[in-house]
Design an enzyme around this catalytic site. Structure first.
Site, short mmCIF file in Angstrom:
data_model
loop_
_atom_site.label_atom_id
_atom_site.label_comp_id
_atom_site.label_asym_id
_atom_site.label_seq_id
_atom_site.Cartn_x
_atom_site.Cartn_y
_atom_site.Cartn_z
N SER A 37 0.73 -1.19 -0.07
CA SER A 37 0.10 -0.11 0.16
C SER A 37 1.03 1.36 0.04
O SER A 37 2.10 1.39 0.65
CB SER A 37 -0.98 -0.15 0.87
OG SER A 37 -1.75 -1.17 1.29
N GLN A 38 0.37 2.36 -0.51
CA GLN A 38 0.88 3.51 -0.58
C GLN A 38 1.14 4.14 1.01
O GLN A 38 -0.02 4.13 1.89
CB GLN A 38 -0.19 4.51 -1.33
CG GLN A 38 0.37 6.09 -1.40
CD GLN A 38 -0.80 6.91 -2.03
OE1 GLN A 38 -1.64 6.21 -2.44
NE2 GLN A 38 -0.37 8.09 -2.09
#
Ligand code: SAH
Length: 224
Positions: free
Chosen positions: A75-76
């Protein structure tokens, strides 16, 4: 006995994985509205470059999702920070359920901020590698389960917080049932291209639903 841990200089990083590079990421997240110092400190501390392939290590502190193989992504950082902050805001509980362990980055960011994490992942290979990685990083307050996140993990519930790292097409009723009174469920909901981050709070006589804006996640797959 040789201990299976990552060496401090590997965790610290050099060049594009160094403290300076990480500080730049933290400043950026702060500018974008992340306020919790606990969360920002965790983003600085967790060696994200050890969660991606070596070939991508130089990009590990960019604020972007990256491929981790098996069709999945890490995930970012902004989203991890945002979700962690939303989960822990007003929080005095201890047990967290996480759905979609993936490479374990979100787990590592959250682990020191809570008492215990119960995490569920459906891809065996990913879970096996992640268990090993988190053990090497000396993260020990996590219990792992191979299975379908739609079912949650009833045995250890109800949970003070539930965090889901894949997008559901509707709010999973089973997860709402496993949320303790006062607890929060943070979950992306909606079809690809129209997902929104939802925060659902278990109030005395109803579930209060808020949205935190558009997001883009892999789907929460039905069945294992
Ligand atoms: N938490 C990770 C990101 C995970 S990506 C990070 O910090 O980077 C989403 C993960 O959810 C993938 O690993 C995918 O395999 C898993 N997933 C998708 N559907 C699932 C389900 N029904 N049950 C459990 N895990 C699921």
């Amino acid at each position: 006995m040789v201990r299976d841990v990552v060496k401090p200089d590997q965790i610290q990083g050099i060049g594009m994985t160094s403290a300076r590079t990480r500080d730049r990421l933290v400043s950026r997240l702060r500018e974008q509205g992340i306020q919790s110092n606990d969360v920002l400190q965790q983003i600085r501390r967790v060696p994200r470059h050890l969660f991606v392939d070596e070939a991508l290590a130089s990009r590990a502190y960019e604020d972007t999702a990256l491929p981790i193989g098996l069709g999945q992504t890490i995930s970012q950082p902004f989203i991890v920070a945002r979700m962690t902050e939303a989960l822990l805001s007003g929080f005095d509980g201890e047990n967290i359920l996480e759905i979609g362990t993936g490479c374990g980055y979100q787990t590592a960011v959250l682990a020191p901020l809570v008492k215990k994490i119960f995490t569920v992942e459906r891809i065996p290979d990913l879970l096996r590698k992640t268990k090993r990685r988190l053990r090497q990083l000396e993260i020990h307050n996590v219990q792992y389960r191979l299975g379908d996140g739609w079912a949650g993990w009833r045995k250890y519930g109800p949970y003070d917080g539930i965090i889901v790292a894949a997008a559901a097409d509707e709010l999973p009723r089973t997860l709402l049932e496993q949320l303790a009174p006062g607890g929060r469920l943070v979950i992306p909901v909606g079809p690809s291209g129209r997902q929104e981050l939802n925060v659902v709070i278990h109030q005395a006589d109803h579930f209060e639903r808020n949205t935190l804006g558009a997001v883009s996640f892999v789907p929460l797959v039905k069945g294992t």
